[in-house]
Design a protein around this motif. Structure first.
Motif, PDB file in Angstrom:
ATOM      1  N   LYS A 113       2.439  -7.692  -0.300  1.00 21.97           N
ATOM      2  CA  LYS A 113       3.539  -8.501   0.210  1.00 21.97           C
ATOM      3  C   LYS A 113       4.354  -9.057  -0.946  1.00 21.97           C
ATOM      4  N   SER A 159       5.647 -16.324   0.840  1.00 21.12           N
ATOM      5  CA  SER A 159       5.317 -14.904   0.883  1.00 21.12           C
ATOM      6  C   SER A 159       5.746 -14.288   2.206  1.00 21.12           C
ATOM      7  N   SER A 160       5.904 -12.969   2.175  1.00 22.64           N
ATOM      8  CA  SER A 160       6.258 -12.231   3.379  1.00 22.64           C
ATOM      9  C   SER A 160       6.013 -10.750   3.150  1.00 22.64           C
ATOM     10  N   TYR A 161       5.705 -10.058   4.240  1.00 24.04           N
ATOM     11  CA  TYR A 161       5.594  -8.606   4.198  1.00 24.04           C
ATOM     12  C   TYR A 161       6.976  -7.961   4.301  1.00 24.04           C
ATOM     13  N   SER A 162       7.969  -8.729   4.747  1.00 25.23           N
ATOM     14  CA  SER A 162       9.314  -8.227   5.018  1.00 25.23           C
ATOM     15  C   SER A 162      10.277  -8.569   3.885  1.00 25.23           C
ATOM     16  N   LYS A 187      -0.208  -1.782   1.083  1.00 20.18           N
ATOM     17  CA  LYS A 187      -0.921  -3.010   1.458  1.00 20.18           C
ATOM     18  C   LYS A 187      -0.598  -4.081   0.427  1.00 20.18           C
ATOM     19  N   ASP A 214      12.712  -2.250   1.947  1.00 20.82           N
ATOM     20  CA  ASP A 214      11.652  -2.895   2.717  1.00 20.82           C
ATOM     21  C   ASP A 214      10.535  -1.892   2.953  1.00 20.82           C
ATOM     22  N   TRP A 269       6.192  -8.283  -5.965  1.00 20.57           N
ATOM     23  CA  TRP A 269       5.457  -7.646  -4.872  1.00 20.57           C
ATOM     24  C   TRP A 269       4.031  -7.473  -5.356  1.00 20.57           C
ATOM     25  N   ASN A 285       7.990  -2.137   4.685  1.00 18.83           N
ATOM     26  CA  ASN A 285       7.507  -2.130   6.071  1.00 18.83           C
ATOM     27  C   ASN A 285       8.253  -1.130   6.935  1.00 18.83           C
ATOM     28  N   LYS A 302       6.078 -12.118  -2.918  1.00 19.11           N
ATOM     29  CA  LYS A 302       5.750 -13.527  -3.149  1.00 19.11           C
ATOM     30  C   LYS A 302       6.792 -14.151  -4.060  1.00 19.11           C
TER      31      LYS A 302
END
Length: 111
Positions: A69, A88-91, A67, A25, A59, A27, A71
């Motif tokens: 995310k 989609s998510s940043y995590s 920068k 991850d 990604w 993040n 998908k």
């Protein structure tokens, strides 16, 4: 500690074309070298020939400055211009949850 591939419960009518989706991850674990190795647009692709579907996970964004995310694209009849669904998510954890929901829906169609 070596990073492992993310375990995925593959629906019975699906097959992996590519699986390089690791339990990483960006993040919470951001290190530029790890991003360069573990994040790319082609992390996983699953084909469902009898349903004419493709699940594509990648990604998207700038790897070096973190920068971007994850998908998920659900593609029907090779129509990449108009996906059936995009999640989609940043995590990494959250995108796995969304992927499992998508795969559960497809698994019902496999029956």
């Amino acid at each position: 500690m070596e990073i492992e591939l993310q375990k995925i419960k593959l629906p019975k009518c699906g097959k992996f074309v590519n699986h390089e989706f690791y339990i990483y991850d960006p993040n919470s674990d951001f290190i530029e070298d790890k991003n360069l190795f573990y994040l790319k647009e082609d992390l996983m692709q699953i084909e469902f020939d009898n349903l004419n579907l493709i699940i594509d996970l990648g990604w998207y964004g700038e790897v070096s400055n973190n920068k971007g995310k994850f998908k998920i694209f659900v593609i029907e009849n090779q129509n990449w211009e108009n996906p059936l669904k995009i999640e989609s998510s940043y995590s990494q954890k959250e995108i796995v949850e969304k992927l499992n929901i998508v795969l559960d829906e497809i698994n019902k169609a496999c029956l």
